[in-house]
Design an enzyme around this catalytic site. Structure first.
Site, short mmCIF file in Angstrom:
data_model
loop_
_atom_site.label_atom_id
_atom_site.label_comp_id
_atom_site.label_asym_id
_atom_site.label_seq_id
_atom_site.Cartn_x
_atom_site.Cartn_y
_atom_site.Cartn_z
N CYS A 1 -10.10 -6.79 25.09
CA CYS A 1 -9.13 -8.53 24.45
C CYS A 1 -7.92 -7.24 23.10
CB CYS A 1 -9.97 -9.00 23.94
SG CYS A 1 -11.25 -8.44 22.32
N HIS B 1 -18.59 -1.51 23.02
CA HIS B 1 -19.82 -1.97 23.38
C HIS B 1 -19.45 -0.43 25.39
CE1 HIS B 1 -22.41 -4.02 20.69
NE2 HIS B 1 -21.54 -4.80 20.92
N HIS C 1 -25.56 -10.44 15.28
CA HIS C 1 -24.21 -9.94 15.79
C HIS C 1 -23.45 -9.68 14.36
CE1 HIS C 1 -20.52 -9.57 17.56
NE2 HIS C 1 -21.34 -9.48 18.86
N GLU D 1 -20.32 -9.40 13.60
CA GLU D 1 -19.17 -10.44 13.46
C GLU D 1 -19.50 -11.19 12.72
OE1 GLU D 1 -16.69 -11.75 16.36
OE2 GLU D 1 -16.66 -14.17 15.48
N THR E 1 -16.38 -15.90 16.96
CA THR E 1 -14.59 -16.01 17.67
C THR E 1 -15.53 -15.92 19.06
OG1 THR E 1 -15.08 -13.43 17.57
CG2 THR E 1 -13.48 -14.33 15.79
N ASN F 1 -20.50 -9.53 26.48
CA ASN F 1 -19.16 -10.70 27.19
C ASN F 1 -19.45 -10.18 28.92
OD1 ASN F 1 -17.18 -9.09 28.03
ND2 ASN F 1 -17.30 -8.30 26.02
S1 SF4 Z 1 -11.37 -12.39 18.31
FE1 SF4 Z 1 -13.19 -10.62 19.11
S2 SF4 Z 1 -12.61 -11.44 21.41
FE2 SF4 Z 1 -11.06 -12.02 20.28
S3 SF4 Z 1 -8.66 -10.60 20.09
FE3 SF4 Z 1 -10.66 -10.23 18.65
S4 SF4 Z 1 -11.98 -8.72 19.19
FE4 SF4 Z 1 -11.48 -9.62 21.08
#
Ligand code: SF4
Length: 291
Positions: A11, A39, A122, A124, A162, A222
Protein backbone atom coordinates in the site's frame (compact mmCIF):
# COMPACT_ATOMS: atom_id res chain seq x y z
CA UNK A 1 -3.03 -18.23 -17.87
CA UNK A 2 -2.26 -15.95 -14.92
CA UNK A 3 -4.60 -13.17 -13.82
CA UNK A 4 -3.48 -10.57 -11.27
CA UNK A 5 -5.85 -8.95 -8.77
CA UNK A 6 -6.31 -5.27 -9.66
CA UNK A 7 -4.88 -4.12 -6.31
CA UNK A 8 -2.13 -6.28 -4.85
CA UNK A 9 1.03 -5.75 -2.82
CA UNK A 10 2.43 -2.71 -1.00
CA UNK A 11 0.00 0.00 0.00
CA UNK A 12 1.04 3.63 -0.27
CA UNK A 13 2.08 3.99 3.40
CA UNK A 14 4.18 0.82 3.53
CA UNK A 15 5.88 1.57 0.20
CA UNK A 16 6.70 5.09 1.38
CA UNK A 17 8.26 3.79 4.62
CA UNK A 18 10.19 0.93 2.96
CA UNK A 19 11.52 3.26 0.22
CA UNK A 20 12.67 5.69 2.93
CA UNK A 21 14.48 2.88 4.79
CA UNK A 22 16.18 1.76 1.56
CA UNK A 23 17.23 5.34 0.76
CA UNK A 24 18.46 5.96 4.28
CA UNK A 25 20.50 2.74 4.21
CA UNK A 26 22.38 4.08 1.18
CA UNK A 27 23.55 7.08 3.20
CA UNK A 28 23.84 5.46 6.66
CA UNK A 29 25.32 2.02 7.10
CA UNK A 30 22.97 1.28 9.95
CA UNK A 31 19.34 2.31 10.35
CA UNK A 32 17.01 1.26 13.16
CA UNK A 33 13.28 0.69 13.38
CA UNK A 34 11.27 -0.07 16.52
CA UNK A 35 9.51 -3.33 15.71
CA UNK A 36 9.43 -4.90 12.26
CA UNK A 37 8.94 -2.28 9.56
CA UNK A 38 6.71 -4.67 7.61
CA UNK A 39 5.03 -8.08 8.17
CA UNK A 40 7.00 -9.75 5.43
CA UNK A 41 10.06 -11.83 6.42
CA UNK A 42 11.62 -11.75 2.92
CA UNK A 43 11.53 -7.96 2.73
CA UNK A 44 12.80 -7.63 6.31
CA UNK A 45 15.71 -9.99 5.48
CA UNK A 46 16.52 -7.94 2.38
CA UNK A 47 16.60 -4.73 4.42
CA UNK A 48 18.60 -6.38 7.23
CA UNK A 49 21.20 -7.48 4.69
CA UNK A 50 21.61 -3.79 3.79
CA UNK A 51 22.05 -2.72 7.43
CA UNK A 52 18.59 -2.48 9.00
CA UNK A 53 18.52 -3.15 12.76
CA UNK A 54 15.20 -3.93 14.44
CA UNK A 55 14.84 -2.96 18.12
CA UNK A 56 12.07 -4.23 20.39
CA UNK A 57 11.78 -0.85 22.08
CA UNK A 58 13.36 2.59 21.97
CA UNK A 59 15.69 1.96 24.93
CA UNK A 60 17.69 -0.55 22.82
CA UNK A 61 18.66 2.10 20.29
CA UNK A 62 22.16 3.50 20.88
CA UNK A 63 22.83 7.24 21.14
CA UNK A 64 23.85 8.78 17.80
CA UNK A 65 21.89 6.19 15.81
CA UNK A 66 19.42 6.87 13.01
CA UNK A 67 15.81 5.71 13.51
CA UNK A 68 12.93 5.52 11.07
CA UNK A 69 9.47 5.51 12.56
CA UNK A 70 7.52 2.86 10.62
CA UNK A 71 4.15 3.40 8.88
CA UNK A 72 2.16 2.34 12.01
CA UNK A 73 3.58 5.31 13.93
CA UNK A 74 4.67 5.53 17.58
CA UNK A 75 3.32 7.22 20.73
CA UNK A 76 4.45 10.84 21.03
CA UNK A 77 6.49 10.09 24.16
CA UNK A 78 8.61 7.53 22.28
CA UNK A 79 9.60 10.05 19.58
CA UNK A 80 10.31 12.68 22.24
CA UNK A 81 12.45 10.25 24.27
CA UNK A 82 14.47 9.37 21.18
CA UNK A 83 15.06 13.00 20.26
CA UNK A 84 16.04 13.90 23.83
CA UNK A 85 18.78 11.25 23.59
CA UNK A 86 20.18 12.92 20.47
CA UNK A 87 18.93 10.17 18.16
CA UNK A 88 18.25 11.20 14.56
CA UNK A 89 14.54 10.45 13.97
CA UNK A 90 12.93 10.28 10.53
CA UNK A 91 9.19 9.96 10.93
CA UNK A 92 7.63 7.74 8.25
CA UNK A 93 4.24 7.39 9.95
CA UNK A 94 1.71 6.89 7.14
CA UNK A 95 -0.17 10.16 6.54
CA UNK A 96 -3.50 8.32 7.08
CA UNK A 97 -2.32 7.10 10.49
CA UNK A 98 -0.98 10.59 11.21
CA UNK A 99 -4.45 12.01 10.56
CA UNK A 100 -5.96 9.64 13.18
CA UNK A 101 -3.21 10.63 15.66
CA UNK A 102 -3.88 14.34 15.09
CA UNK A 103 -7.65 13.92 15.45
CA UNK A 104 -7.18 12.04 18.72
CA UNK A 105 -4.82 14.71 20.05
CA UNK A 106 -6.90 17.73 19.04
CA UNK A 107 -10.32 16.36 20.05
CA UNK A 108 -8.93 15.27 23.40
CA UNK A 109 -7.59 18.83 23.91
CA UNK A 110 -11.07 20.14 23.08
CA UNK A 111 -12.49 18.08 25.95
CA UNK A 112 -13.88 15.10 24.03
CA UNK A 113 -13.78 11.65 25.58
CA UNK A 114 -11.86 9.70 22.90
CA UNK A 115 -13.12 6.25 21.91
CA UNK A 116 -10.74 4.46 19.59
CA UNK A 117 -12.08 1.53 17.58
CA UNK A 118 -9.41 -1.10 16.96
CA UNK A 119 -7.11 -3.76 18.37
CA UNK A 120 -5.56 -2.59 21.69
CA UNK A 121 -2.39 -4.58 21.08
CA UNK A 122 -1.77 -3.25 17.58
CA UNK A 123 1.14 -0.77 17.34
CA UNK A 124 -0.98 1.66 15.30
CA UNK A 125 -3.55 1.86 18.12
CA UNK A 126 -0.81 2.24 20.74
CA UNK A 127 0.61 5.09 18.65
CA UNK A 128 -2.75 6.86 18.27
CA UNK A 129 -3.65 6.58 21.95
CA UNK A 130 -0.11 7.74 22.64
CA UNK A 131 -1.04 11.12 21.14
CA UNK A 132 -3.87 11.71 23.63
CA UNK A 133 -2.53 13.86 26.47
CA UNK A 134 -5.15 12.78 29.05
CA UNK A 135 -5.13 8.97 28.78
CA UNK A 136 -7.75 8.68 31.56
CA UNK A 137 -10.14 10.38 29.14
CA UNK A 138 -9.82 7.80 26.38
CA UNK A 139 -10.39 4.10 25.78
CA UNK A 140 -9.95 1.49 23.05
CA UNK A 141 -12.86 -0.74 22.06
CA UNK A 142 -12.69 -3.76 19.78
CA UNK A 143 -16.32 -4.29 18.82
CA UNK A 144 -20.02 -3.58 19.33
CA UNK A 145 -20.11 -5.51 22.63
CA UNK A 146 -17.41 -3.28 24.12
CA UNK A 147 -19.15 -0.19 22.71
CA UNK A 148 -22.20 -1.11 24.81
CA UNK A 149 -20.03 -0.78 27.93
CA UNK A 150 -18.80 2.77 27.16
CA UNK A 151 -20.11 5.14 29.86
CA UNK A 152 -22.04 8.35 29.16
CA UNK A 153 -19.91 11.45 28.39
CA UNK A 154 -21.06 14.93 27.46
CA UNK A 155 -18.75 15.02 24.43
CA UNK A 156 -17.44 11.86 22.77
CA UNK A 157 -15.17 11.47 19.74
CA UNK A 158 -15.09 8.14 17.89
CA UNK A 159 -11.89 7.52 15.91
CA UNK A 160 -11.05 4.38 13.96
CA UNK A 161 -7.93 2.30 13.37
CA UNK A 162 -7.18 2.72 9.66
CA UNK A 163 -7.84 -0.96 8.83
CA UNK A 164 -11.34 -1.24 10.35
CA UNK A 165 -14.41 -1.85 8.20
CA UNK A 166 -16.74 1.07 7.58
CA UNK A 167 -19.85 -0.99 8.42
CA UNK A 168 -18.52 -1.64 11.93
CA UNK A 169 -17.65 2.03 12.46
CA UNK A 170 -21.23 2.92 11.48
CA UNK A 171 -22.72 0.33 13.87
CA UNK A 172 -20.53 1.55 16.73
CA UNK A 173 -21.43 5.19 16.02
CA UNK A 174 -25.07 4.07 16.25
CA UNK A 175 -24.43 2.64 19.72
CA UNK A 176 -22.42 5.63 21.00
CA UNK A 177 -24.92 8.22 19.82
CA UNK A 178 -27.10 7.24 22.79
CA UNK A 179 -24.19 7.56 25.20
CA UNK A 180 -23.28 11.19 24.59
CA UNK A 181 -24.89 14.64 24.19
CA UNK A 182 -22.46 15.34 21.38
CA UNK A 183 -20.81 12.65 19.26
CA UNK A 184 -18.05 13.38 16.72
CA UNK A 185 -17.25 10.50 14.34
CA UNK A 186 -13.95 10.61 12.47
CA UNK A 187 -13.77 8.24 9.54
CA UNK A 188 -10.03 7.58 9.61
CA UNK A 189 -10.33 4.30 7.71
CA UNK A 190 -7.84 3.90 4.87
CA UNK A 191 -9.13 2.53 1.57
CA UNK A 192 -6.03 0.42 0.79
CA UNK A 193 -7.13 -2.61 2.80
CA UNK A 194 -10.71 -2.52 1.49
CA UNK A 195 -9.40 -2.09 -2.09
CA UNK A 196 -7.25 -5.22 -1.83
CA UNK A 197 -10.15 -7.18 -0.34
CA UNK A 198 -12.54 -6.03 -3.06
CA UNK A 199 -9.96 -6.78 -5.76
CA UNK A 200 -9.54 -10.35 -4.40
CA UNK A 201 -13.33 -10.86 -4.49
CA UNK A 202 -13.55 -9.45 -8.05
CA UNK A 203 -10.64 -11.60 -9.18
CA UNK A 204 -12.67 -14.72 -8.33
CA UNK A 205 -16.07 -13.45 -9.43
CA UNK A 206 -14.98 -12.10 -12.83
CA UNK A 207 -12.78 -15.03 -13.88
CA UNK A 208 -13.36 -18.71 -14.06
CA UNK A 209 -10.30 -19.58 -11.96
CA UNK A 210 -8.95 -23.01 -11.08
CA UNK A 211 -7.18 -21.53 -8.06
CA UNK A 212 -5.56 -18.44 -6.53
CA UNK A 213 -1.99 -18.09 -5.33
CA UNK A 214 -2.00 -15.71 -2.38
CA UNK A 215 1.41 -14.14 -1.69
CA UNK A 216 2.23 -12.74 1.73
CA UNK A 217 3.80 -13.26 5.16
CA UNK A 218 2.07 -15.86 7.33
CA UNK A 219 2.00 -13.36 10.23
CA UNK A 220 0.39 -10.65 8.08
CA UNK A 221 -3.16 -10.08 9.34
CA UNK A 222 -4.26 -8.39 6.11
CA UNK A 223 -3.04 -11.36 4.03
CA UNK A 224 -4.92 -13.72 6.37
CA UNK A 225 -8.06 -11.71 5.79
CA UNK A 226 -7.56 -12.03 2.00
CA UNK A 227 -7.32 -15.82 2.42
CA UNK A 228 -10.67 -15.84 4.30
CA UNK A 229 -12.32 -13.76 1.56
CA UNK A 230 -10.96 -15.93 -1.26
CA UNK A 231 -12.03 -19.13 0.48
CA UNK A 232 -15.48 -17.72 1.18
CA UNK A 233 -15.75 -17.18 -2.60
CA UNK A 234 -15.24 -20.95 -2.96
CA UNK A 235 -11.89 -20.88 -4.78
CA UNK A 236 -8.94 -23.15 -4.05
CA UNK A 237 -6.20 -21.03 -2.38
CA UNK A 238 -2.47 -21.66 -2.14
CA UNK A 239 -0.95 -19.22 0.40
CA UNK A 240 2.80 -18.90 -0.14
CA UNK A 241 5.35 -16.74 1.61
CA UNK A 242 8.23 -17.10 -0.83
CA UNK A 243 9.58 -18.73 -4.01
CA UNK A 244 10.69 -21.96 -2.33
CA UNK A 245 7.21 -22.55 -0.90
CA UNK A 246 5.78 -22.05 -4.41
CA UNK A 247 8.25 -24.59 -5.79
CA UNK A 248 7.46 -27.07 -3.01
CA UNK A 249 3.78 -27.00 -3.98
CA UNK A 250 4.25 -28.09 -7.60
CA UNK A 251 1.41 -30.62 -7.25
CA UNK A 252 -1.07 -27.85 -6.52
CA UNK A 253 -0.50 -26.40 -10.02
CA UNK A 254 -1.26 -29.64 -11.84
CA UNK A 255 -4.29 -29.21 -14.16
CA UNK A 256 -4.76 -25.57 -13.07
CA UNK A 257 -5.01 -23.59 -16.28
CA UNK A 258 -6.47 -20.36 -14.94
CA UNK A 259 -4.56 -19.16 -11.88
CA UNK A 260 -5.20 -15.87 -10.09
CA UNK A 261 -2.64 -13.98 -8.00
CA UNK A 262 -3.52 -11.88 -4.96
CA UNK A 263 -1.12 -10.32 -2.44
CA UNK A 264 -1.37 -8.54 0.90
CA UNK A 265 -0.49 -4.88 1.50
CA UNK A 266 2.87 -5.91 2.98
CA UNK A 267 4.05 -8.02 0.01
CA UNK A 268 6.83 -6.37 -2.04
CA UNK A 269 6.54 -6.14 -5.81
CA UNK A 270 9.84 -7.93 -6.45
CA UNK A 271 8.51 -11.00 -4.62
CA UNK A 272 5.21 -10.94 -6.53
CA UNK A 273 7.18 -10.76 -9.82
CA UNK A 274 9.45 -13.67 -8.84
CA UNK A 275 6.52 -15.90 -7.90
CA UNK A 276 4.58 -14.87 -11.00
CA UNK A 277 7.56 -15.99 -13.13
CA UNK A 278 7.72 -19.34 -11.32
CA UNK A 279 4.00 -19.93 -11.94
CA UNK A 280 4.39 -18.92 -15.61
CA UNK A 281 7.27 -21.41 -15.98
CA UNK A 282 5.18 -24.19 -14.41
CA UNK A 283 2.30 -23.43 -16.76
CA UNK A 284 4.58 -23.41 -19.78
CA UNK A 285 5.83 -26.87 -18.84
CA UNK A 286 2.20 -27.99 -18.66
CA UNK A 287 1.50 -26.46 -22.08
CA UNK A 288 -0.79 -23.75 -20.73
CA UNK A 289 -1.05 -20.52 -22.71
CA UNK A 290 0.74 -17.94 -20.51
CA UNK A 291 -0.12 -14.21 -20.56
S1 SF4 B 1 -3.04 3.51 6.66
FE1 SF4 B 1 -1.98 1.57 6.74
S2 SF4 B 1 -2.91 0.35 5.07
FE2 SF4 B 1 -3.44 2.51 4.70
S3 SF4 B 1 -1.86 3.28 3.30
FE3 SF4 B 1 -1.23 3.75 5.40
S4 SF4 B 1 0.08 2.03 6.01
FE4 SF4 B 1 -1.12 1.37 4.23
Amino acid sequence: MIIMAEHAGFCFGVKRAVDAISESLKANHEVWTIGLPIHNPQEVSRLESLGLRVAENDSEIPAGAKVLIRAHGEPLEVTERLKSRGIDVEDMTCPFVRKAQEKAASLSREGYYVVLLGDKNHPEIKGIIGHVSDKSNAEVIADEEEAQNVRFHEKTALISQTTQREERLERIAGILVGKSSELRVCNTICKATAQRQEAARELVRKNNLDGVVLIGGKSSANTGKLRDILESEGVNVLWVEDESETERNSDWFRDKNMVGIAAGASTPEWLIDKIKNIIAAKQEVQGVLVH
